[in-house]
Design an enzyme around this catalytic site. Structure first.
Site, PDB file in Angstrom:
ATOM      1  N   GLU A  14       0.812  -1.222   0.000  1.00  0.00           N
ATOM      2  CA  GLU A  14       0.000   0.000   0.000  1.00  0.00           C
ATOM      3  C   GLU A  14       0.847   1.275   0.000  1.00  0.00           C
ATOM      4  O   GLU A  14       0.364   2.334  -0.402  1.00  0.00           O
ATOM      5  CB  GLU A  14      -0.984  -0.033   1.183  1.00  0.00           C
ATOM      6  CG  GLU A  14      -2.063  -1.110   0.985  1.00  0.00           C
ATOM      7  CD  GLU A  14      -2.950  -1.333   2.198  1.00  0.00           C
ATOM      8  OE1 GLU A  14      -4.148  -1.587   2.011  1.00  0.00           O
ATOM      9  OE2 GLU A  14      -2.456  -1.275   3.344  1.00  0.00           O
ATOM     10  N   GLY A  80     -12.519  -3.942   1.226  1.00  0.00           N
ATOM     11  CA  GLY A  80     -13.576  -4.790   0.683  1.00  0.00           C
ATOM     12  C   GLY A  80     -14.837  -3.957   0.518  1.00  0.00           C
ATOM     13  O   GLY A  80     -15.243  -3.245   1.437  1.00  0.00           O
ATOM     14  N   VAL A 154     -12.700 -10.183   5.908  1.00  0.00           N
ATOM     15  CA  VAL A 154     -14.066 -10.672   5.700  1.00  0.00           C
ATOM     16  C   VAL A 154     -14.166 -11.340   4.334  1.00  0.00           C
ATOM     17  O   VAL A 154     -13.933 -10.697   3.306  1.00  0.00           O
ATOM     18  CB  VAL A 154     -15.089  -9.517   5.832  1.00  0.00           C
ATOM     19  CG1 VAL A 154     -16.498 -10.027   5.588  1.00  0.00           C
ATOM     20  CG2 VAL A 154     -14.977  -8.852   7.202  1.00  0.00           C
ATOM     21  N   MET A 174      -9.371  -3.143   7.978  1.00  0.00           N
ATOM     22  CA  MET A 174      -8.889  -3.564   9.287  1.00  0.00           C
ATOM     23  C   MET A 174      -8.102  -2.495  10.054  1.00  0.00           C
ATOM     24  O   MET A 174      -7.482  -2.804  11.062  1.00  0.00           O
ATOM     25  CB  MET A 174      -8.021  -4.838   9.123  1.00  0.00           C
ATOM     26  CG  MET A 174      -8.792  -5.981   8.464  1.00  0.00           C
ATOM     27  SD  MET A 174      -7.803  -7.460   8.127  1.00  0.00           S
ATOM     28  CE  MET A 174      -7.426  -8.005   9.782  1.00  0.00           C
ATOM     29  N   GLU A 175      -8.116  -1.243   9.565  1.00  0.00           N
ATOM     30  CA  GLU A 175      -7.288  -0.198  10.205  1.00  0.00           C
ATOM     31  C   GLU A 175      -7.932   1.171  10.334  1.00  0.00           C
ATOM     32  O   GLU A 175      -7.510   1.979  11.176  1.00  0.00           O
ATOM     33  CB  GLU A 175      -5.954  -0.016   9.448  1.00  0.00           C
ATOM     34  CG  GLU A 175      -5.067  -1.241   9.388  1.00  0.00           C
ATOM     35  CD  GLU A 175      -5.417  -2.183   8.226  1.00  0.00           C
ATOM     36  OE1 GLU A 175      -6.165  -1.757   7.324  1.00  0.00           O
ATOM     37  OE2 GLU A 175      -4.949  -3.337   8.226  1.00  0.00           O
ATOM     38  N   ASP A 198     -11.849  -6.103  -3.426  1.00  0.00           N
ATOM     39  CA  ASP A 198     -12.712  -7.303  -3.383  1.00  0.00           C
ATOM     40  C   ASP A 198     -14.062  -6.887  -2.815  1.00  0.00           C
ATOM     41  O   ASP A 198     -14.245  -5.736  -2.420  1.00  0.00           O
ATOM     42  CB  ASP A 198     -12.065  -8.375  -2.492  1.00  0.00           C
ATOM     43  CG  ASP A 198     -11.849  -7.880  -1.073  1.00  0.00           C
ATOM     44  OD1 ASP A 198     -10.748  -7.376  -0.777  1.00  0.00           O
ATOM     45  OD2 ASP A 198     -12.787  -7.947  -0.260  1.00  0.00           O
TER      46      ASP A 198
HETATM   47  C1  3QA Z   1      -6.045  -7.776   4.789  1.00  0.00           C
HETATM   48  C2  3QA Z   1      -5.482  -6.402   4.599  1.00  0.00           C
HETATM   49  C3  3QA Z   1      -5.714  -5.604   5.834  1.00  0.00           C
HETATM   50  O1  3QA Z   1      -4.704  -4.656   6.026  1.00  0.00           O
HETATM   51  C4  3QA Z   1      -7.031  -4.933   5.559  1.00  0.00           C
HETATM   52  C5  3QA Z   1      -6.201  -5.645   3.514  1.00  0.00           C
HETATM   53  C6  3QA Z   1      -9.370  -5.468   1.730  1.00  0.00           C
HETATM   54  N1  3QA Z   1     -10.364  -6.387   1.664  1.00  0.00           N
HETATM   55  C7  3QA Z   1     -10.762  -6.687   2.928  1.00  0.00           C
HETATM   56  C8  3QA Z   1     -11.735  -7.569   3.459  1.00  0.00           C
HETATM   57  N2  3QA Z   1     -11.869  -7.644   4.795  1.00  0.00           N
HETATM   58  C9  3QA Z   1     -11.092  -6.893   5.608  1.00  0.00           C
HETATM   59  N3  3QA Z   1     -10.154  -6.038   5.162  1.00  0.00           N
HETATM   60  C10 3QA Z   1      -9.975  -5.931   3.820  1.00  0.00           C
HETATM   61  N4  3QA Z   1      -6.911  -4.594   4.153  1.00  0.00           N
HETATM   62  C11 3QA Z   1      -5.482  -8.757   3.851  1.00  0.00           C
HETATM   63  S1  3QA Z   1      -4.706 -10.012   4.688  1.00  0.00           S
HETATM   64  C12 3QA Z   1      -3.769 -10.774   3.500  1.00  0.00           C
HETATM   65  C13 3QA Z   1      -2.327 -10.702   3.823  1.00  0.00           C
HETATM   66  O2  3QA Z   1      -1.652 -11.760   3.281  1.00  0.00           O
HETATM   67  C14 3QA Z   1      -8.154  -4.124   3.527  1.00  0.00           C
HETATM   68  C15 3QA Z   1      -9.112  -5.166   3.035  1.00  0.00           C
HETATM   69  N5  3QA Z   1     -12.506  -8.307   2.668  1.00  0.00           N
HETATM   70  C16 3QA Z   1      -0.650 -11.400   2.399  1.00  0.00           C
HETATM   71  C17 3QA Z   1       0.109 -12.619   1.965  1.00  0.00           C
HETATM   72  O3  3QA Z   1       0.092 -13.605   2.912  1.00  0.00           O
END
Ligand code: 3QA
Length: 233
Positions: A14, A80, A154, A174-175, A198
């Site tokens: 990011e 998301g 989620v 998540m932040e 997503d």
């Molecule tokens: C989670 C990231 C976290 O910082 C929140 C992305 C995008 N889609 C989401 C969803 N639910 C909750 N949060 C989000 N960010 C990704 S974890 C994957 C890490 O693995 C926003 C977000 N549906 C990387 C490789 O292992």
């Protein structure tokens, strides 16, 4: 007063486009995070990724404000989408943030409420105006809405619907809420910009992996344009 602008992401992906844009910066290690600092048009910009979740982002945001004296906080990243009209790549500006995973309803409190705090924390009006101005200039169909934060990725239709029903949220991540809590308690203007990666549904993990980089750089590009407006104000 000198402008000190904090740009925070959660994941390395990011902030990478932002670091690539500015190219030259000083690197400072603190609390097992790396902060990238540079001078830009009479202002200072500090960039960092916090690692995932509300606790990590609260620490990074606190450090930005209390250690680096940031007087603006901007979050850039992905989210998301919870609304039908929010498609992958769309940019959403949070009008307010809430923590959907806070629950002390056992004591008669509303879902998401913490005593002496609020369910929804509003983002800063003047920063949001700058976002609208950038969107207008660049012909971007900027979306607005409540963003709900919690410490889970989620990827479940039922959970998604539960968040919509209980918080009227447009996007989930998540932040954002922890940035909102810390910034507002410190009385620092903040805003949250996210590009959709997503739809928080059963396919979210696949979509996330496919669109993380693209959506992250869309958000980053937008935030860089916002910084350009802030520094010339
Ligand atoms: C989670 C990231 C976290 O910082 C929140 C992305 C995008 N889609 C989401 C969803 N639910 C909750 N949060 C989000 N960010 C990704 S974890 C994957 C890490 O693995 C926003 C977000 N549906 C990387 C490789 O292992």
């Amino acid at each position: 007063m000198k402008k000190i602008i904090a740009i925070i992401g959660a994941m390395k992906e990011e902030i990478t486009p932002i670091l690539e844009y500015f190219k030259k910066y000083e690197t400072i290690s603190l609390g097992e995070n790396t902060y990238y600092k540079l001078e830009y048009q009479n202002s200072i910009i500090i960039i960092a990724y916090s690692k995932i979740g509300k606790i990590h982002s609260a620490l990074t945001c606190s450090t930005m404000i209390l250690h680096f004296n940031a007087n603006y906080v901007i979050f850039s990243g992905v989210a998301g989408g919870l609304r039908e009209d929010l498609k992958v790549g769309d940019i959403i500006l949070a009008t307010s943030l809430c923590q959907y995973d806070v629950d002390i309803t056992a004591f008669g409190h509303k879902l998401g409420f913490i005593p002496e705090s609020k369910i929804y924390i509003n983002t800063n009006e003047s920063l949001n105006c700058i976002a609208k101005k950038v969107a207008k200039k660049q012909n971007i169909n900027l979306k607005y809405g409540i963003i709900a934060s919690g410490d889970s990725f989620v990827f479940d239709n039922a959970k998604k619907q539960w968040i919509i029903d209980n918080f009227n949220a447009s996007a989930v991540e998540m932040e954002g809420a922890s940035i909102a809590v810390v910034s507002s308690l410190c009385d620092i203007p903040f805003c949250i910009i996210r590009s959709i990666s997503d739809s928080a549904d059963n396919n979210a993990n696949i979509s996330f992996d496919e669109f993380l980089l693209e959506s992250a750089s869309r958000s980053a590009k937008f935030v860089i344009s916002m910084v350009d407006e802030i520094v010339k104000e």
